[in-house]
Design a protein around this motif. Structure first.
Motif, mmCIF file in Angstrom:
data_model
loop_
_atom_site.group_PDB
_atom_site.id
_atom_site.type_symbol
_atom_site.label_atom_id
_atom_site.label_comp_id
_atom_site.label_asym_id
_atom_site.label_seq_id
_atom_site.Cartn_x
_atom_site.Cartn_y
_atom_site.Cartn_z
ATOM 1 N N UNK A 265 27.168 38.057 27.000
ATOM 2 C CA UNK A 265 28.413 37.452 27.443
ATOM 3 C C UNK A 265 29.533 37.581 26.410
ATOM 4 N N UNK A 266 29.195 37.846 25.140
ATOM 5 C CA UNK A 266 30.245 38.068 24.148
ATOM 6 C C UNK A 266 31.098 39.268 24.553
ATOM 7 N N UNK A 267 30.440 40.345 24.973
ATOM 8 C CA UNK A 267 31.185 41.530 25.420
ATOM 9 C C UNK A 267 32.024 41.213 26.650
ATOM 10 N N UNK A 268 31.475 40.444 27.583
ATOM 11 C CA UNK A 268 32.231 40.071 28.781
ATOM 12 C C UNK A 268 33.443 39.229 28.430
ATOM 13 N N UNK A 269 33.278 38.295 27.486
ATOM 14 C CA UNK A 269 34.400 37.446 27.079
ATOM 15 C C UNK A 269 35.488 38.266 26.392
ATOM 16 N N UNK A 270 35.095 39.243 25.572
ATOM 17 C CA UNK A 270 36.078 40.091 24.903
ATOM 18 C C UNK A 270 36.866 40.908 25.927
ATOM 19 N N UNK A 271 36.170 41.438 26.920
ATOM 20 C CA UNK A 271 36.855 42.212 27.959
ATOM 21 C C UNK A 271 37.764 41.315 28.790
ATOM 22 N N UNK A 272 37.326 40.090 29.079
ATOM 23 C CA UNK A 272 38.167 39.148 29.818
ATOM 24 C C UNK A 272 39.429 38.815 29.035
ATOM 25 N N UNK A 273 39.280 38.578 27.741
ATOM 26 C CA UNK A 273 40.451 38.310 26.896
ATOM 27 C C UNK A 273 41.395 39.496 26.893
ATOM 28 N N UNK B 94 53.308 37.816 19.374
ATOM 29 C CA UNK B 94 53.422 37.948 17.922
ATOM 30 C C UNK B 94 52.084 38.250 17.254
ATOM 31 N N UNK B 95 50.975 38.030 17.954
ATOM 32 C CA UNK B 95 49.639 38.329 17.430
ATOM 33 C C UNK B 95 48.852 39.088 18.487
ATOM 34 N N UNK B 96 49.241 40.316 18.766
ATOM 35 C CA UNK B 96 48.637 41.042 19.886
ATOM 36 C C UNK B 96 47.178 41.395 19.628
ATOM 37 N N UNK B 97 46.378 41.294 20.675
ATOM 38 C CA UNK B 97 44.983 41.697 20.621
ATOM 39 C C UNK B 97 44.870 43.118 21.168
ATOM 40 N N UNK B 98 43.632 43.570 21.373
ATOM 41 C CA UNK B 98 43.427 44.919 21.880
ATOM 42 C C UNK B 98 44.028 45.082 23.277
ATOM 43 N N UNK B 99 43.931 44.038 24.096
ATOM 44 C CA UNK B 99 44.504 44.110 25.442
ATOM 45 C C UNK B 99 46.010 44.280 25.418
ATOM 46 N N UNK B 100 46.684 43.580 24.515
ATOM 47 C CA UNK B 100 48.128 43.711 24.382
ATOM 48 C C UNK B 100 48.502 45.111 23.914
ATOM 49 N N UNK B 101 47.737 45.658 22.973
ATOM 50 C CA UNK B 101 48.008 47.011 22.492
ATOM 51 C C UNK B 101 47.824 48.035 23.598
ATOM 52 N N UNK B 102 46.828 47.844 24.448
ATOM 53 C CA UNK B 102 46.618 48.761 25.573
ATOM 54 C C UNK B 102 47.775 48.670 26.554
ATOM 55 N N UNK B 103 48.257 47.455 26.802
ATOM 56 C CA UNK B 103 49.388 47.292 27.730
ATOM 57 C C UNK B 103 50.642 47.969 27.185
#
Length: 303
Positions: free
Chosen positions: A229-237, A250-259
């Motif tokens: 579920x750690x992987x699932x939570x990371x993908x959900x985030x 101001x603190x982008x995660x991997x999802x923000x960088x992809x967007x």
């Protein structure tokens, strides 16, 4: 005298780990990602979120091995001149922290409810399981979107810590259900065994029986489920951040960088979105492989 690590390596689980190349490679990749994320300030070549160091003239530079690239930015830069490699390291830290924290919260809530439902039974069991059924009837990503969106609307000028707290709660709101159902099923089996009956006869309180006797014997499946579920939570985030309701800008995660990179994908600047996406896949894949190995290692029938 053997150390704890040496004793673990000599155990059945340790032997399974030592004889599984897939598990060792996945663990090495996960440890490297965690190490770089924890020590991002020392590992990253630049601080991508220090506005004073950004140069717009360096925006959208290709990777170093390309014709226009430079080894100052090994994986290129984004639209604001931020080093992609440094942004990946800092962004992975945010994704890992949110993913791990949401799983820990889900485990705490789910295990507590599952123990209570399975050990007490009766109307408590019925109420908690109907609550689980209701939560499972809603797609997890929609519930997370709703909670994250409401939280951002109620606290538009909130501090980053509060924004991350809302994000963790939104992911955990549906994540605890699987742990509760898993623990409940195991507790229903354990509560009728002789050691539990003996503890009851000797006058041990139900709370102590659940905590000292039943809980250690139902944690095996929980550990396996939590790892996956750690992987699932990371993908959900990452999904929430991609949709604009996750990590603060101001603190982008991997999802923000992809967007951000998605806006430049078809204009030739493929590296802005491809490298964050590859990093996300690498982290999720390594954690999933570790979860698969742990499931097999803890299953006596597969030894």
């Amino acid at each position: 005298m053997k150390t704890t690590l040496a004793r673990w390596l000599d155990s059945d689980v340790g032997y399974s780990f030592r004889t599984s190349p897939m598990a060792m490679v996945a663990a090495a990749i996960a440890l490297i990602c965690v190490f770089c994320s924890v020590f991002a300030g020392w590992v990253a070549p630049h601080n991508p979120f220090d506005l004073a160091t950004l140069e717009l003239s360096d925006a959208r530079l290709p990777p170093a091995w390309s014709e226009m690239g430079t080894w100052k930015y090994p994986l290129g830069t984004d639209d604001q001149g931020r080093d992609i490699l440094s942004a990946l390291i800092y962004g992975a830290r945010i994704s890992l922290v949110v993913g791990l924290a949401s799983v820990v919260l889900s485990v705490l809530v789910g295990v507590a409810f599952g123990l209570l439902a399975g050990f007490k039974g009766g109307w408590i069991d019925g109420l908690l399981m109907r609550l689980c059924d209701v939560m499972l009837s809603f797609p997890a990503i929609l519930v997370a979107l709703l909670i994250a969106g409401v939280g951002r609307a109620l606290f538009p000028n909130a501090h980053e810590s509060l924004a991350f707290g809302v994000l963790i709660i939104s992911i955990s709101l549906t994540g605890w259900v699987q742990y509760a159902r898993t623990v409940r099923g195991s507790t229903l089996v354990e509560r009728n065994k002789e050691y539990v009956q003996a503890a009851r006869v000797t006058g041990v309180s139900p709370l102590r029986i659940m905590r000292k006797h039943v809980l250690p014997n139902v944690m095996g499946p929980v550990l396996v489920l939590a790892t996956i579920q750690v992987a699932t939570a990371i993908i959900t985030e990452a999904t929430l951040s991609f949709l604009g309701v996750g990590a603060p800008p101001t603190s982008p995660s991997l999802g923000t960088l992809i967007r951000i990179g998605n806006d430049y994908l078809f204009s030739g600047e493929w590296w802005i979105t491809v490298f964050p996406g590859a990093m996300l896949v690498l982290i999720a894949l390594s954690v999933n492989l570790l979860g698969d190995w742990l499931r097999d290692a803890l299953n006596p029938r597969l030894r």
